[in-house]
Design a protein around this motif. Structure first.
Motif, short mmCIF file in Angstrom:
data_model
loop_
_atom_site.label_atom_id
_atom_site.label_comp_id
_atom_site.label_asym_id
_atom_site.label_seq_id
_atom_site.Cartn_x
_atom_site.Cartn_y
_atom_site.Cartn_z
N UNK A 102 -4.98 1.03 10.07
CA UNK A 102 -3.75 1.40 9.55
C UNK A 102 -2.75 0.92 11.03
N UNK A 103 -3.76 0.98 12.16
CA UNK A 103 -2.77 0.32 13.16
C UNK A 103 -2.22 -0.92 12.79
N UNK A 120 -6.39 5.20 5.24
CA UNK A 120 -5.97 6.55 6.10
C UNK A 120 -7.69 7.14 6.28
N UNK A 138 1.10 -1.04 0.24
CA UNK A 138 -0.03 0.17 0.16
C UNK A 138 0.85 1.33 -0.11
N UNK A 139 0.38 2.14 -1.03
CA UNK A 139 0.79 3.35 -0.63
C UNK A 139 2.20 3.91 -1.17
N UNK A 199 -7.74 4.50 10.89
CA UNK A 199 -6.40 4.82 12.03
C UNK A 199 -6.72 3.12 12.54
N UNK A 200 -7.61 2.65 12.35
CA UNK A 200 -7.77 1.58 13.70
C UNK A 200 -6.39 0.22 12.40
#
Lengths: 257, 257
Positions: free
Chosen positions: A146-147, A140, A110-111, A143-144
């Motif tokens: 992403x964490x 994005x 990702x990213x 956040x959960x």
DNA sequence: CGCGATATTGAGGCTGCTCAAGCCTTGTGG
DNA sequence: CCACAAGGCTTGAGCAGCCTCAATATCGCG
């Protein structure tokens, strides 16, 4: 193209109208065997529903590729079931396997702009794929997720570094012993890395050549080491794709690390 | 203890009263040379101020350790300046270097229990350290920071995998050539990985032994390869810690990858 | 049963390791 | 300023482990 084609299950699902789609996909998640271990764990039901809208189940046959090295990274995925390999080619055409992905692992970049390696299914496999752009946007905003992804990436980095140690410092015997032990714990149904429920009998997801590519050895060396472990009574190998660990303790001694 | 002791600069700063602390530390960040490249980039001024309250500058002398393998992971850090190594020991006492950290890199294992490797400064270095628990809490509350950290970790994972390829598949000549080329680009002032501003003259931050530990070789082999590159006119090595790349193109040929 | 792919086994060679001796650099003390 | 010592580096000789090449065996599938 092939990499983007939907599996039969997903095709069926998308044939219905919108409400049904969401429901059916949600069912996918609720009954998903990696629901709590993958990065989707810890999301609320409404978030799961949203994620469902952008994710699709895909079934891979052993040998099928998921994305190609250097391609624009269009996909990311969760591994639901099966074993996949990440690999790259040296300029002189040999393969080096950079990592193996098991059930509940996350796949892809990702990213990032490009996928820095090939992904290929070693066994028949099920994955839950996302368009990278859509996944990025969703991550994005949540956040959960992403964490969870961060924790998983950190763990993967630790694992990769340990593997580096193996490639750099171990001899053939130590490499193969470590490999068998790791495999027996990663293939265990719980996947939890408690060594207790590690398997004694392993169905090898890799050919001799692939094992060699993982360990940075040649196929002949792998073959000779397996033969030696058999002679020494550490393992049994009833068929090419099966290994039984007879004496785990001694095998651990050989692995050293 | 040594690992937690504050450098002189931080001591001074903490001598004042609360308002002054925040201001002064904020000044640290504003004048920080890695402000925009490190994970703190993209934070708002008020977030930076908060981060300041939990972060401390620390100066390391070459050879000094930052944390110990297996210790409870109490610290994380940004590298401001200098080069540090991550390493681990094999059970038979040899060292394998798992990674090098340069200016603006992130160090440590947030959200984990133990630090899986030693961190030691190779050159005099400046780092910006945080108590892991405090950093974790801050990160959870500031998704922007977690996002940056995720991107950085993903990049680091890619880099580590490339390194794996090197350890697994390259011979001594290819390893050393790659190493010198990577070093010349990572030590370039911009740090941006555009190869254009890569250095021709490198001040080696590592001893021969450490280079050997990075590449999975012995010190003798490293020495012989350097001698060969000199004989072949690819590099010059005016002193033990200096290398000048004379023919980058040919060196890249030797690196293969 | 037979073919192709995969794996095993053997012989020989090369790369990089081990062991050893000597050199250069750096720092210390007279 | 030189002598000396200690640590790091270089160079050489011999060896071992793994690779290469080649022949044979086994598996799996039509």
């Amino acid at each position: 193209m092939a990499a983007l084609a939907l599996g039969p299950a997903a095709d069926t699902v998308y044939g219905g109208d919108m409400d049904i789609i969401a429901t059916r996909l949600s069912d996918f998640c609720h009954s998903c065997s990696v629901r709590n271990r993958a990065i989707c764990g810890g999301l609320h039901d409404d978030e799961i529903a949203l994620l469902n809208n952008i994710g699709r189940r895909r079934t891979l046959r052993a040998g099928e590729q998921l994305s190609w090295e250097g391609d624009e990274a269009v996909l990311v995925a969760n591994v639901i079931d099966g074993v996949l390999k990440l690999s790259t080619l040296t300029s002189d055409g040999r393969e080096q396997i950079l990592g193996l992905s098991y059930s509940s692992d996350f796949l892809g970049r990702p990213f990032g702009q490009t996928t820095p390696y090939d992904v290929e299914a070693l066994t028949d496999a099920q994955v839950c794929v996302f368009q990278r752009a859509e996944f990025d946007r969703f991550a994005r905003e949540h956040p959960q997720l992403e964490h969870k992804l961060l924790e998983r990436t950190l763990t993967e980095l630790d694992r990769t570094r340990k593997w580096m140690l193996m490639l750099g410092r171990m001899n053939a015997e130590q490499k193969l012993a470590s490999f068998l032990l790791e495999l027996s714990s990663r293939l265990a149904p719980g996947d939890c890395s408690s060594d207790d429920d590690a398997l004694q009998s392993i169905e090898l997801p890799l050919s001799r050549q692939q094992i060699a590519d993982v360990l940075g050895l040649t196929i002949e060396t792998v073959s000779r080491q397996i033969a030696k472990f058999r002679r020494d009574g550490l393992i049994d190998a009833p068929s090419r794709r099966q290994v039984t660990i007879l004496d785990r303790e001694k095998l651990e001694d050989r692995a050293v690390c």
